[in-house]
Design a protein around this motif. Structure first.
Motif, PDB file in Angstrom:
ATOM      1  N   PHE A 104       0.828  -1.205   0.000  1.00  0.00           N
ATOM      2  CA  PHE A 104       0.000   0.000   0.000  1.00  0.00           C
ATOM      3  C   PHE A 104       0.866   1.260   0.000  1.00  0.00           C
ATOM      4  O   PHE A 104       0.563   2.242  -0.684  1.00  0.00           O
ATOM      5  N   SER A 105       1.955   1.233   0.757  1.00  0.00           N
ATOM      6  CA  SER A 105       2.833   2.410   0.850  1.00  0.00           C
ATOM      7  C   SER A 105       3.522   2.697  -0.477  1.00  0.00           C
ATOM      8  O   SER A 105       3.667   3.863  -0.879  1.00  0.00           O
ATOM      9  N   VAL A 106       3.951   1.640  -1.170  1.00  0.00           N
ATOM     10  CA  VAL A 106       4.603   1.836  -2.470  1.00  0.00           C
ATOM     11  C   VAL A 106       3.624   2.448  -3.468  1.00  0.00           C
ATOM     12  O   VAL A 106       3.962   3.388  -4.211  1.00  0.00           O
ATOM     13  N   ALA A 107       2.385   1.934  -3.497  1.00  0.00           N
ATOM     14  CA  ALA A 107       1.374   2.491  -4.411  1.00  0.00           C
ATOM     15  C   ALA A 107       1.086   3.947  -4.072  1.00  0.00           C
ATOM     16  O   ALA A 107       0.969   4.796  -4.972  1.00  0.00           O
ATOM     17  N   ALA A 108       0.995   4.265  -2.781  1.00  0.00           N
ATOM     18  CA  ALA A 108       0.742   5.648  -2.371  1.00  0.00           C
ATOM     19  C   ALA A 108       1.906   6.548  -2.747  1.00  0.00           C
ATOM     20  O   ALA A 108       1.709   7.697  -3.192  1.00  0.00           O
TER      21      ALA A 108
END
Length: 408
Positions: free
Chosen positions: A169-173
């Motif tokens: 999720f952090s990479v996508a954000a």
């Protein structure tokens, strides 16, 4: 005003829409399994996954009106940033005592952001591109938007397996937030020379070009995203068709991926061909016929090879229509109305995609697959008729030339 570096602006829009699209797909491989761990019911998981589309259905038209009112730059940057923050919200949901509420809120925010991004991306491209290259530019931007979602699916599945769900999720954000910074640094104001206070947030463009493009879009999304994607796995099970030892679920995944890949390739081909030919209508009609042929092949197909051919034709058809249809809309729409015209086109597409599963699944139960897929084959032909009637009523020609398009 018109941008001084059109190629750089279009390239930035493509990159931004691709990066931000990760947030749309990253949650799909994760949430269905994570839901049981977090105590989220299957119904709520489905609602969370679809929430962004429902929100966008109501936000598309206001987003388009906002673009015509204040310009493209601020809504584009804001939409990208909202999607980035919304993707970070997935990590908040994981740690929350009420994860379903936070996931739902994040998906609602993502839908609002994507409505702004869709309305502005196409409008920016229409503003900075010349008529002779507009089809190619629109095809590339549409492909950028399309590729982002499956890239997010891969990112969600692979990164969560190799590292963890919060990392995925952090990479996508992070990619979404980088996209907003990139847009801030590169994308200028392309649309508004002054504040158009007469444009109301609820105003919908009901011009002939907007409704014509929107109705063609409606038919394609209804049959492709709606009916095909919701019934294919059941169809494969009914026919007993499988590949590589996979079940109907695995085989349907391969076939749907094939349609997406074909669509993405022909998004670029269709727009470029319309520029080279100097006319949009023949290219749109040719790809509508391809989509029609694909559904006819599905209706009579009983082998894996036949179904693959049918799915590839459908994917190529819907993809190939995208670039030249959006370019035609831009050719026929005054610049100061392009935001609202794009909003109308997006609204009708989302309505079609939303109605498809609601109509398709019960229709298959009642009538069977052959009549339903045959009816879906008629929709692209009906879209072609709508296109010809709309274009002729607006321009007086069945095949207006690109060189005759007014300079916005």
């Amino acid at each position: 005003m018109r941008a001084t570096r059109p190629r750089a602006v279009v390239a930035a829009v493509i990159a931004c829409t691709f990066f931000v699209g990760f947030g749309g797909g990253v949650v799909f491989p994760i949430l269905p399994n994570l839901g049981a761990v977090l105590g989220i019911s299957s119904f709520m998981v489905g609602l969370i996954l679809s929430a962004n589309r429902f929100v966008r259905l109501f936000a598309n038209a206001p987003a388009g009106a906002l673009v015509d009112r204040i310009g493209t730059r601020k809504p584009f940057i804001a939409g990208l940033a909202i999607e980035g923050v919304a993707t970070l919200g997935y990590n908040v949901a994981i740690e929350s005592a009420a994860p379903e509420a936070w996931f739902l809120l994040a998906r609602i925010a993502w839908g609002l952001g994507s409505a702004l991004v869709f309305a502005t991306a196409y409008t920016i491209t229409a503003d900075v591109s010349e008529a002779k290259s507009r089809g190619t530019s629109m095809g590339f931007v549409r492909a950028g938007i399309t590729f982002g979602f499956p890239a997010g699916l891969v990112l969600g599945g692979v990164v969560s397996d190799l590292y963890s769900v919060p990392v995925a999720f952090s990479v996508a954000a992070a990619f979404a937030l980088v996209a907003s910074v990139l847009a801030y640094a590169i994308v200028p104001e392309t649309h508004a020379t002054d504040v158009q206070s007469s444009v109301k947030p609820w105003e919908i463009d009901r011009s002939v070009p907007a409704l014509t493009a929107g109705l063609v879009n409606f038919g394609l999304y209804f049959s492709y995203v709606g009916v095909l994607f919701s019934t294919l796995v059941v169809f494969l099970g009914d026919r007993g068709i499988a590949v590589f030892g996979y079940t109907a679920q695995g085989t349907s995944g391969f076939l749907m991926a094939g349609t997406v890949l074909a669509g993405s390739v022909f998004m670029l081909v269709g727009g470029s061909l319309s520029d080279r030919l100097g006319a949009r209508v023949p290219i749109v009609l040719a790809f509508l016929v391809a989509a029609c042929a694909g559904f006819l092949v599905l209706a009579v197909g009983d082998t894996a090879v036949g179904l693959l051919v049918g799915c590839l034709l459908i994917g190529a058809g819907q993809g190939g229509v995208g670039g030249p249809l959006l370019a035609l809309l831009a050719d026929l729409t005054p610049s100061d109305r392009m935001g609202r015209a794009t909003g109308t086109n997006n609204v009708l597409g989302d309505v079609g995609g939303g109605l498809g599963p609601l109509v398709g699944l019960p229709a298959v139960d009642t009538f069977g697959f052959v009549p339903v897929y045959a009816a879906c084959a008629v929709l692209p032909l009906a879209g072609g008729l709508v296109l010809l009637v709309g274009v002729y009523s607006h321009t007086g020609s069945l095949n207006p030339q690109v060189e005759d398009a007014p300079t916005n």
